[in-house]
Motif scaffolding. Structure first.
Motif, short mmCIF file in Angstrom:
data_model
loop_
_atom_site.label_atom_id
_atom_site.label_comp_id
_atom_site.label_asym_id
_atom_site.label_seq_id
_atom_site.Cartn_x
_atom_site.Cartn_y
_atom_site.Cartn_z
N ILE A 118 -9.16 3.29 4.54
CA ILE A 118 -10.26 3.57 3.62
C ILE A 118 -9.80 3.50 2.17
O ILE A 118 -10.52 3.01 1.29
CB ILE A 118 -10.87 4.95 3.93
N MET A 119 -8.58 3.98 1.91
CA MET A 119 -8.08 4.05 0.54
C MET A 119 -7.41 2.76 0.09
O MET A 119 -6.93 2.70 -1.05
CB MET A 119 -7.08 5.21 0.42
N PHE A 120 -7.35 1.75 0.95
CA PHE A 120 -6.65 0.51 0.57
C PHE A 120 -7.19 -0.12 -0.71
O PHE A 120 -6.40 -0.54 -1.57
CB PHE A 120 -6.71 -0.49 1.72
N PRO A 121 -8.53 -0.24 -0.91
CA PRO A 121 -9.00 -0.81 -2.18
C PRO A 121 -8.56 0.00 -3.40
O PRO A 121 -8.23 -0.57 -4.45
CB PRO A 121 -10.53 -0.80 -2.03
N PHE A 146 -13.10 7.31 -7.09
CA PHE A 146 -13.34 7.56 -5.67
C PHE A 146 -13.81 8.99 -5.42
O PHE A 146 -14.75 9.23 -4.65
CB PHE A 146 -12.05 7.28 -4.89
N MET A 147 -13.15 9.95 -6.05
CA MET A 147 -13.51 11.35 -5.85
C MET A 147 -14.91 11.65 -6.40
O MET A 147 -15.67 12.39 -5.79
CB MET A 147 -12.46 12.24 -6.51
N LEU A 148 -15.25 11.05 -7.55
CA LEU A 148 -16.58 11.27 -8.11
C LEU A 148 -17.67 10.73 -7.20
O LEU A 148 -18.74 11.32 -7.10
CB LEU A 148 -16.67 10.60 -9.49
N ALA A 149 -17.39 9.61 -6.52
CA ALA A 149 -18.39 9.01 -5.64
C ALA A 149 -18.66 9.87 -4.41
O ALA A 149 -19.74 9.78 -3.82
CB ALA A 149 -17.94 7.62 -5.21
N MET A 187 0.83 -1.20 0.00
CA MET A 187 0.00 0.00 0.00
C MET A 187 0.87 1.26 0.00
O MET A 187 0.71 2.15 -0.83
CB MET A 187 -0.91 -0.02 1.22
N MET A 188 1.80 1.36 0.96
CA MET A 188 2.72 2.50 0.96
C MET A 188 3.61 2.46 -0.28
O MET A 188 3.98 3.50 -0.81
CB MET A 188 3.58 2.45 2.23
N ARG A 189 3.94 1.24 -0.73
CA ARG A 189 4.72 1.12 -1.96
C ARG A 189 4.00 1.72 -3.14
O ARG A 189 4.60 2.38 -4.00
CB ARG A 189 5.01 -0.37 -2.20
N SER A 190 2.69 1.55 -3.20
CA SER A 190 1.91 2.10 -4.30
C SER A 190 1.93 3.62 -4.28
O SER A 190 2.09 4.27 -5.31
CB SER A 190 0.46 1.61 -4.20
N LEU A 191 1.79 4.21 -3.07
CA LEU A 191 1.82 5.67 -2.96
C LEU A 191 3.16 6.24 -3.38
O LEU A 191 3.25 7.21 -4.13
CB LEU A 191 1.49 6.08 -1.53
N LEU A 192 4.25 5.63 -2.87
CA LEU A 192 5.57 6.16 -3.17
C LEU A 192 5.90 6.02 -4.65
O LEU A 192 6.44 6.95 -5.26
CB LEU A 192 6.61 5.43 -2.32
N MET A 193 5.58 4.87 -5.22
CA MET A 193 5.90 4.67 -6.63
C MET A 193 5.04 5.56 -7.52
O MET A 193 5.51 6.07 -8.54
CB MET A 193 5.70 3.20 -7.00
N LEU A 194 3.78 5.78 -7.15
CA LEU A 194 2.93 6.67 -7.93
C LEU A 194 3.47 8.10 -7.87
O LEU A 194 3.40 8.84 -8.84
CB LEU A 194 1.50 6.63 -7.39
N ALA A 224 -9.30 10.49 1.60
CA ALA A 224 -10.25 10.73 2.68
C ALA A 224 -9.66 11.55 3.82
O ALA A 224 -10.35 11.79 4.82
CB ALA A 224 -10.75 9.39 3.21
N PHE A 225 -8.43 11.98 3.71
CA PHE A 225 -7.73 12.62 4.83
C PHE A 225 -8.41 13.90 5.29
O PHE A 225 -8.52 14.15 6.49
CB PHE A 225 -6.28 12.91 4.42
#
Length: 245
Positions: free
Chosen positions: A100-103, A137-140, A1-8, A63-64
């Motif tokens: 919340i943002m994991f999915p 997610f933002m649109l929802a 999960m943190m890997r996804s944020l950092l790589m993005l 969601a922060f």
């Protein structure tokens, strides 16, 4: 999960700079006396600038915002001053945001990050696919009235489908909707604590104790009420459930 944020976060600037192989990040020049001088190029400065802005962008797309505002309002309603501290509130908001943002992060990792790192997807396509789950997610969470308002300000008169909403319009609308939702939740949190303050103030006034602060007397009753109803569990569960997917 943190890997996804950092790589993005790192995906955006690196390929752009890699295309400019003729401009090294650090230039070494030898002076007349044999001394070496190191000069930073515009590439490194641009990379540092982008990296400083990316955390704010990621927090503004998650969601922060809603969570940290609700937690701050709760502390104000309880009247506990600086307890919990700002560091504790930020930690709670950050880890609840990751939950919340994991999915969304899992989808980004599966559909965009992993194929890009494996060389099966070009960079531009990986960026588009990677931001798509955040966009959904933002649109929802965003109200149509907020999107219509910012679209009108931007001069966009026709939006036939959610896919037609520009990203900058969606981001401004999302943050506005999150602020409104957070204050609505905060208003509902404030009501029981205000009732306790009013009851305590009325009792003290009827007893003639006008010099005694009602906030000081009502504080233990508010804490006791919050603990008895298992307030932290109810609050965390309600915040997590308030995000529609």
């Amino acid at each position: 999960m943190m890997r996804s944020l950092l790589m993005l976060a790192l995906l955006v600037p690196l390929p752009v700079f890699a295309q400019q192989a003729g401009l090294p990040a650090i230039t070494v020049e030898t002076g007349a006396g044999g001394a070496s001088e190191y000069t930073l190029s515009i590439q490194l400065l641009a990379l540092m600038t982008v990296l400083t802005l990316l955390p704010a962008m990621l927090l503004g797309m998650t969601a922060f915002t809603r969570i940290i505002i609700v937690l701050a309002i709760l502390r104000q309603a309880l009247g506990t001053g600086s307890a919990p501290s700002n560091q504790v509130l930020l930690s709670i908001a950050l880890f609840l945001t990751l939950f919340i943002m994991f999915p969304v992060l899992q989808t980004v990792n599966t559909q965009a990050l992993t194929p890009y790192l494996a060389g099966d997807m070009p960079f531009t396509e990986a960026i588009s696919v990677g931001f798509s789950p955040f966009r959904d997610f933002m649109l929802a969470q965003t109200r149509e009235a907020d999107i219509a308002m910012f679209a009108g300000i931007a001069g966009i008169n026709s939006l036939e489908s959610p896919e037609d909403v520009p990203f900058f319009v969606l981001m401004a609308s999302f943050l506005t909707s999150e602020l409104k939702t957070a204050f609505q939740i905060g208003f509902l949190l404030f009501i029981p604590f205000v009732v306790i303050d009013l009851v305590v103030a009325s009792i003290l006034m009827s007893l003639g104790m006008m010099m005694l602060s009602p906030m000081l007397v009502s504080l233990p009753f508010k804490i006791m009420l919050f603990v008895l109803v298992d307030g932290w569990v109810l609050l965390m569960g309600s915040l997590a459930a308030s995000f529609t997917t």
